[in-house]
Scaffold this motif. Structure first.
Motif, mmCIF file in Angstrom:
data_model
loop_
_atom_site.group_PDB
_atom_site.id
_atom_site.type_symbol
_atom_site.label_atom_id
_atom_site.label_comp_id
_atom_site.label_asym_id
_atom_site.label_seq_id
_atom_site.Cartn_x
_atom_site.Cartn_y
_atom_site.Cartn_z
ATOM 1 N N UNK A 1 21.660 -58.920 -35.180
ATOM 2 C CA UNK A 1 22.313 -58.307 -35.904
ATOM 3 C C UNK A 1 21.584 -59.054 -37.503
ATOM 4 N N UNK A 2 21.527 -57.766 -38.219
ATOM 5 C CA UNK A 2 21.382 -58.809 -39.790
ATOM 6 C C UNK A 2 22.799 -57.939 -40.835
ATOM 7 N N UNK A 3 23.332 -59.077 -41.372
ATOM 8 C CA UNK A 3 24.707 -58.252 -42.786
ATOM 9 C C UNK A 3 23.728 -58.098 -43.755
ATOM 10 N N UNK A 4 23.436 -57.705 -44.303
ATOM 11 C CA UNK A 4 23.712 -57.893 -46.180
ATOM 12 C C UNK A 4 24.914 -57.624 -47.300
ATOM 13 N N UNK A 5 24.995 -58.142 -47.928
ATOM 14 C CA UNK A 5 26.707 -58.109 -48.894
ATOM 15 C C UNK A 5 26.271 -58.177 -50.044
ATOM 16 N N UNK A 6 26.528 -57.120 -51.092
ATOM 17 C CA UNK A 6 26.058 -57.352 -52.293
ATOM 18 C C UNK A 6 26.932 -56.478 -53.482
ATOM 19 N N UNK A 7 26.827 -56.884 -53.941
ATOM 20 C CA UNK A 7 27.818 -56.550 -55.339
ATOM 21 C C UNK A 7 27.185 -55.426 -56.338
ATOM 22 N N UNK A 8 27.235 -54.834 -57.390
ATOM 23 C CA UNK A 8 26.798 -54.499 -58.792
ATOM 24 C C UNK A 8 27.300 -52.811 -58.984
ATOM 25 N N UNK A 9 27.047 -52.252 -57.769
ATOM 26 C CA UNK A 9 27.927 -50.754 -58.135
ATOM 27 C C UNK A 9 29.399 -50.886 -58.053
ATOM 28 N N UNK A 10 29.805 -51.685 -57.495
ATOM 29 C CA UNK A 10 31.373 -51.992 -57.929
ATOM 30 C C UNK A 10 32.026 -51.773 -57.052
ATOM 31 N N UNK A 11 31.987 -49.931 -56.123
ATOM 32 C CA UNK A 11 32.924 -49.754 -55.241
ATOM 33 C C UNK A 11 32.255 -50.225 -53.510
ATOM 34 N N UNK A 12 33.811 -50.555 -52.761
ATOM 35 C CA UNK A 12 32.878 -50.421 -51.906
ATOM 36 C C UNK A 12 32.173 -49.731 -50.969
ATOM 37 N N UNK A 13 30.957 -50.012 -50.479
ATOM 38 C CA UNK A 13 30.627 -48.838 -49.104
ATOM 39 C C UNK A 13 30.577 -49.249 -47.758
ATOM 40 N N UNK A 14 30.455 -49.553 -47.207
ATOM 41 C CA UNK A 14 29.643 -49.253 -45.309
ATOM 42 C C UNK A 14 28.449 -48.642 -44.988
ATOM 43 N N UNK A 15 27.549 -48.350 -45.076
ATOM 44 C CA UNK A 15 26.606 -48.186 -44.493
ATOM 45 C C UNK A 15 25.426 -48.785 -43.907
ATOM 46 N N UNK A 16 24.535 -48.243 -43.243
ATOM 47 C CA UNK A 16 22.858 -48.653 -43.313
ATOM 48 C C UNK A 16 21.448 -48.297 -43.697
ATOM 49 N N UNK A 17 21.142 -47.869 -44.607
ATOM 50 C CA UNK A 17 20.410 -47.573 -45.806
ATOM 51 C C UNK A 17 18.881 -47.499 -45.269
ATOM 52 N N UNK A 18 19.235 -48.677 -43.732
ATOM 53 C CA UNK A 18 17.368 -48.589 -43.287
ATOM 54 C C UNK A 18 16.730 -47.323 -41.863
#
Length: 411
Positions: free
Chosen positions: A317-334
């Motif tokens: 498992x690899x988990x990416x944590x980022x901010x920037x777009x302000x609203x909480x989001x949980x997904x796998x963009x890959x």
């Protein structure tokens, strides 16, 4: 004076640098504890309100913009001491992670404000790890953040007139004075790129803000990847061409980030880590209202390709944590068309109406990856409580993945 690293540790790269750097410190880089560790993760805070978001019952508050007080809405910074106190009171939290943007994109970049945030953060009882966002350095040159803006006395309102390189140096001088040391309380030893860099690329030593550490069977790594401006590709000061300084900044930092990511995954593989957490500011899949044809996020491709290839090779498992777009989001963009949950309103969630996968070049199919965008900029303040259980292996969902579980907390 706190103990400094030996010159040997500073001049060797990869595992050869990380090992002596560990040995030369009195606190362990690698915590092989089998216990669960919990982090409070937040970003894009403290902010002011935006047009249409300001409280109607407070007429003296105007939008946080160049036409209003700076910041126009003081509620978040005034609420920060209580917010810190609430995190301190959370019996599970042992570490705090801030994923960038210590003020809004309509606030001036000043030494005094940065010092204010630093002083507030001394109130955390637990260690704080911070990775800078675009608003505190790359975007300082924009007029709405004070670039080329003068006060009534004819003085520039921004530090160094908003020059991004100078403002990053300012951030480093305030928040990263001692490489390998966290902010907040209960100092925790981490390894900074300033301590472990490739001698073939001595400029990588500048990136003191890039750090890594191991805890509860997981390797954590931070990268300076600014959001909002396409990896610092928006022409500085709104000019028609890029300066040589801007071109060099983006190229040098991108290369240093990639080499740091390479070293992190090498370390995770060698040490048999059960998972990797990557923390950075940019939402590399967020179009931010632009047309995909505008290529406003195209310059994040090198990072995405590196993360995708390393994650696939790692196989855990690899988990990416980022901010920037302000609203909480949980997904796998890959992965194309995977389940996704987004913040619909304060404290509520709903299925996503868009697929981040479509916003970047296709071809990825990385199953062992998950991404979380942490809530930010909106009032009230909230943090993500991320727990790591080295004995767990949860199926991927909107609130669990491998050894990770998380929930949103509004104190």
């Amino acid at each position: 004076m706190k103990k400094m690293l030996s010159s040997t540790a500073l001049l060797v790269y990869g595992l050869g640098a990380i090992t002596p750097a560990i040995a030369d410190n009195n606190k362990s880089f690698n915590s092989q504890s089998e216990n669960t560790v919990t982090l409070a993760v937040y970003g894009d805070s403290p902010y002011g309100c935006k047009a249409g978001e300001c409280p109607s019952d407070q007429p003296n508050i105007r939008p946080d913009s160049k036409d209003g007080p700076n910041p126009g809405d003081p509620r978040q910074i005034e609420a920060t001491p209580a917010f810190i106190k609430a995190i301190n009171a959370d019996p599970k939290v042992r570490l705090v992670l801030h994923v960038g943007d210590i003020h809004s994109g309509s606030q001036y970049c000043t030494l005094a404000y940065n010092r204010t945030i630093f002083d507030l953060w001394t109130q955390f009882k637990n260690p704080l790890v911070y990775t800078p966002g675009d608003n505190e350095w790359t975007d300082c040159q924009k007029s709405k953040e004070g670039g080329n803006v003068k006060d009534s006395n004819g003085n520039y309102v921004d530090y160094a007139n908003g020059n991004p390189v100078a403002n990053l140096a300012l951030i480093r001088s305030i928040f990263f004075t001692n490489p390998g040391e966290t902010l907040g309380g209960h100092e925790k030893r981490v390894i900074s790129q300033a301590q472990a860099y490739d001698p073939a690329h001595p400029q990588d030593a500048e990136y003191v803000e890039n750090v890594m550490w191991e805890q509860s069977g997981v390797l954590f790594v931070t990268l300076n990847i600014p959001g909002g401006s396409n990896n610092d590709a928006d022409n500085w000061y709104g000019t028609t061409t890029k300066t040589g300084e801007q071109i060099q900044e983006a190229a040098q930092r991108t290369a240093a980030d990639i080499r740091w990511l390479d070293a992190a995954f090498e370390k995770a593989q060698t040490d048999g880590m059960k998972a990797v957490v990557i923390a950075e500011q940019a939402d590399m899949w967020d179009l931010d209202g632009t047309n995909p044809a505008d290529q406003h996020i195209a310059n994040y491709k090198p990072f995405i390709e590196s993360i995708a290839s390393h994650t696939a090779a790692f196989g855990k498992p690899v988990l990416l944590m980022n901010g920037d777009s302000h609203k909480y989001r949980s997904d796998n963009p890959l992965i194309d068309n995977t389940p996704c949950v987004i913040e619909a309103a304060v404290g509520t969630e709903a299925a996503c109406t868009d697929d981040s996968y479509d916003n970047q070049p296709h071809g990825y199919n990385v199953q062992n990856f998950h991404r979380i965008v942490v809530h930010g900029s909106y009032f009230p303040l909230e943090y993500l409580r991320l727990s790591v259980d080295p004995h767990a292996n949860y199926a991927e969902s909107d609130s669990a993945f491998g050894p990770f579980t998380w929930d949103r907390v509004i104190p």
